[in-house]
Write a protein that holds these residues in place. Structure first.
Motif, PDB file in Angstrom:
ATOM      1  N   UNK A   2      50.795  -6.770  15.450  1.00  0.00           N
ATOM      2  CA  UNK A   2      50.210  -5.476  15.803  1.00  0.00           C
ATOM      3  C   UNK A   2      50.974  -4.761  16.915  1.00  0.00           C
ATOM      4  N   UNK A   3      51.930  -5.458  17.535  1.00  0.00           N
ATOM      5  CA  UNK A   3      52.732  -4.857  18.601  1.00  0.00           C
ATOM      6  C   UNK A   3      53.940  -4.104  18.057  1.00  0.00           C
ATOM      7  N   UNK A   4      54.157  -4.160  16.750  1.00  0.00           N
ATOM      8  CA  UNK A   4      55.318  -3.489  16.146  1.00  0.00           C
ATOM      9  C   UNK A   4      55.311  -2.008  16.490  1.00  0.00           C
ATOM     10  N   UNK A   5      56.470  -1.517  16.950  1.00  0.00           N
ATOM     11  CA  UNK A   5      56.676  -0.104  17.279  1.00  0.00           C
ATOM     12  C   UNK A   5      55.868   0.382  18.476  1.00  0.00           C
ATOM     13  N   UNK A   6      55.247  -0.504  19.207  1.00  0.00           N
ATOM     14  CA  UNK A   6      54.503  -0.096  20.395  1.00  0.00           C
ATOM     15  C   UNK A   6      55.400  -0.133  21.630  1.00  0.00           C
ATOM     16  N   UNK A   7      55.224   0.857  22.486  1.00  0.00           N
ATOM     17  CA  UNK A   7      55.949   0.909  23.757  1.00  0.00           C
ATOM     18  C   UNK A   7      55.181   0.065  24.764  1.00  0.00           C
ATOM     19  N   UNK A   8      55.864  -0.948  25.323  1.00  0.00           N
ATOM     20  CA  UNK A   8      55.188  -1.939  26.160  1.00  0.00           C
ATOM     21  C   UNK A   8      55.599  -1.771  27.623  1.00  0.00           C
ATOM     22  N   UNK A   9      54.609  -1.736  28.504  1.00  0.00           N
ATOM     23  CA  UNK A   9      54.862  -1.647  29.935  1.00  0.00           C
ATOM     24  C   UNK A   9      54.773  -3.008  30.601  1.00  0.00           C
ATOM     25  N   UNK A  10      55.685  -3.273  31.532  1.00  0.00           N
ATOM     26  CA  UNK A  10      55.712  -4.550  32.252  1.00  0.00           C
ATOM     27  C   UNK A  10      56.214  -4.320  33.679  1.00  0.00           C
ATOM     28  N   UNK A  11      55.823  -5.210  34.563  1.00  0.00           N
ATOM     29  CA  UNK A  11      56.252  -5.123  35.951  1.00  0.00           C
ATOM     30  C   UNK A  11      57.532  -5.909  36.171  1.00  0.00           C
ATOM     31  N   UNK A  12      58.420  -5.353  36.977  1.00  0.00           N
ATOM     32  CA  UNK A  12      59.729  -5.957  37.231  1.00  0.00           C
ATOM     33  C   UNK A  12      59.589  -7.281  37.959  1.00  0.00           C
ATOM     34  N   UNK A  13      60.427  -8.256  37.571  1.00  0.00           N
ATOM     35  CA  UNK A  13      60.555  -9.563  38.223  1.00  0.00           C
ATOM     36  C   UNK A  13      59.313 -10.437  38.091  1.00  0.00           C
ATOM     37  N   UNK A  14      58.568 -10.250  37.000  1.00  0.00           N
ATOM     38  CA  UNK A  14      57.367 -11.047  36.767  1.00  0.00           C
ATOM     39  C   UNK A  14      57.543 -11.931  35.537  1.00  0.00           C
ATOM     40  N   UNK A  15      56.641 -12.905  35.389  1.00  0.00           N
ATOM     41  CA  UNK A  15      56.649 -13.742  34.198  1.00  0.00           C
ATOM     42  C   UNK A  15      56.274 -12.919  32.969  1.00  0.00           C
ATOM     43  N   UNK A  16      55.462 -11.886  33.155  1.00  0.00           N
ATOM     44  CA  UNK A  16      55.122 -11.005  32.044  1.00  0.00           C
ATOM     45  C   UNK A  16      56.372 -10.315  31.497  1.00  0.00           C
ATOM     46  N   UNK A  64      57.846  -0.979  39.213  1.00  0.00           N
ATOM     47  CA  UNK A  64      57.836  -1.802  40.423  1.00  0.00           C
ATOM     48  C   UNK A  64      56.432  -2.255  40.804  1.00  0.00           C
ATOM     49  N   UNK A  65      55.422  -1.455  40.464  1.00  0.00           N
ATOM     50  CA  UNK A  65      54.070  -1.759  40.919  1.00  0.00           C
ATOM     51  C   UNK A  65      53.073  -1.750  39.759  1.00  0.00           C
ATOM     52  N   UNK A  66      51.959  -2.429  39.982  1.00  0.00           N
ATOM     53  CA  UNK A  66      50.876  -2.432  38.998  1.00  0.00           C
ATOM     54  C   UNK A  66      50.307  -1.028  38.816  1.00  0.00           C
ATOM     55  N   UNK A  67      50.125  -0.299  39.916  1.00  0.00           N
ATOM     56  CA  UNK A  67      49.554   1.051  39.832  1.00  0.00           C
ATOM     57  C   UNK A  67      50.355   1.948  38.904  1.00  0.00           C
ATOM     58  N   UNK A  68      51.671   1.853  38.998  1.00  0.00           N
ATOM     59  CA  UNK A  68      52.531   2.661  38.122  1.00  0.00           C
ATOM     60  C   UNK A  68      52.242   2.361  36.655  1.00  0.00           C
ATOM     61  N   UNK A  69      52.147   1.081  36.335  1.00  0.00           N
ATOM     62  CA  UNK A  69      51.934   0.681  34.945  1.00  0.00           C
ATOM     63  C   UNK A  69      50.623   1.213  34.394  1.00  0.00           C
ATOM     64  N   UNK A  70      49.558   1.027  35.150  1.00  0.00           N
ATOM     65  CA  UNK A  70      48.255   1.448  34.650  1.00  0.00           C
ATOM     66  C   UNK A  70      48.163   2.974  34.557  1.00  0.00           C
ATOM     67  N   UNK A  71      48.824   3.677  35.459  1.00  0.00           N
ATOM     68  CA  UNK A  71      48.852   5.138  35.367  1.00  0.00           C
ATOM     69  C   UNK A  71      49.579   5.574  34.097  1.00  0.00           C
ATOM     70  N   UNK A  72      50.659   4.880  33.754  1.00  0.00           N
ATOM     71  CA  UNK A  72      51.403   5.210  32.530  1.00  0.00           C
ATOM     72  C   UNK A  72      50.544   4.969  31.291  1.00  0.00           C
ATOM     73  N   UNK A  73      49.784   3.887  31.291  1.00  0.00           N
ATOM     74  CA  UNK A  73      48.917   3.601  30.146  1.00  0.00           C
ATOM     75  C   UNK A  73      47.804   4.643  30.045  1.00  0.00           C
ATOM     76  N   UNK A  74      47.193   4.987  31.162  1.00  0.00           N
ATOM     77  CA  UNK A  74      46.124   5.993  31.161  1.00  0.00           C
ATOM     78  C   UNK A  74      46.629   7.356  30.703  1.00  0.00           C
TER      79      UNK A  74
END
Length: 227
Positions: free
Chosen positions: A107-121, A138-148
């Motif tokens: 289900x992740x095919x063709x989806x744009x995925x956000x991740x934090x730099x230098x993490x296991x994720x 660089x930060x969690x806040x950035x990622x969640x803002x992008x998703x929202x």
């Protein structure tokens, strides 16, 4: 006289593990836990706040004594750092907007995925989804803002940290837990600092035995699903 320990803290606060150090109230699961450990061992903690990748580098160089800030214990990190016994078990999870269905990895095919730099994720996503478009922050806040804002379709995060953001953003939810990503947080110390490691482990054992650990856990994770 108390021994002073320099402890690294992620400036991109992964609440409920810990809040922003410069906020009106510095609090969280790790704050309570390491404070209880410090009290048992008669330690004075001096926090040094910086980006995640920076505090990892400083600990490796011996410029910090420990990190208690959502450090995933991995085989590669154990080669260069000492780790306490684990204090929290969790999984990576996929965060999506409510109503988006994820049932398996296809289900992740063709989806744009956000991740934090230098993490296991980040490592996981680059390995599991090499053909997907990825957005690194660089930060969690950035990622969640992008998703929202709809600039990414899904983000991969540690479930404890995701739980904190989902509490704030009711339009988001866990789409699925990522298979094979069972992980553990532990306190990281300089390689070879086995005396401190043994002391920390003894304190954690005592907190678990006397019920203090369970009280702290329930305070912060009673409404957060970790696995």
């Amino acid at each position: 006289m108390k021994r002073i320990l320099k402890i690294g803290l992620d400036s991109a606060a992964p609440f409920p593990l810990h809040s922003d150090y410069n906020s009106a109230k510095f609090e969280g699961f790790e704050v309570d836990m390491i404070s209880a450990v410090a009290e048992l061992l008669d330690l004075e903690l001096h926090y040094e706040v910086s980006l995640w990748a920076t505090i990892l580098e400083k600990l490796y160089k011996g410029e910090l004594d420990m990190i208690c800030s959502a450090v995933t214990m991995t085989p590669s990190r154990k080669m260069i750092l000492e780790f306490s016994q684990p204090y929290l078990e969790f999984q990576l999870c996929a965060i999506v907007s409510r109503g988006v269905v994820l049932s398996d990895l296809s289900d992740f095919a063709n989806k744009k995925i956000g991740i934090r730099i230098a993490t296991e994720a980040e490592k996981y996503v680059m390995s599991a989804f090499p053909s997907n478009v990825t957005v690194h922050a660089e930060t969690n806040n950035e990622l969640y803002k992008k998703l929202l804002a709809g600039r990414i379709d899904v983000l991969i995060d540690d479930s404890p940290i995701a739980g904190g953001f989902l509490h704030k953003h009711k339009t988001l939810e866990i789409g699925m837990f990522m298979p094979g990503t069972e992980s553990q947080y532990a306190i990281a110390m300089k390689k070879g600092d086995v005396v401190l490691k043994d002391q920390i482990n003894g304190a954690i054992d005592l907190l678990k035995a006397n019920g203090s650990y369970n009280q702290i856990f329930k305070k912060w994770f009673s409404n957060i699903r970790l696995v």
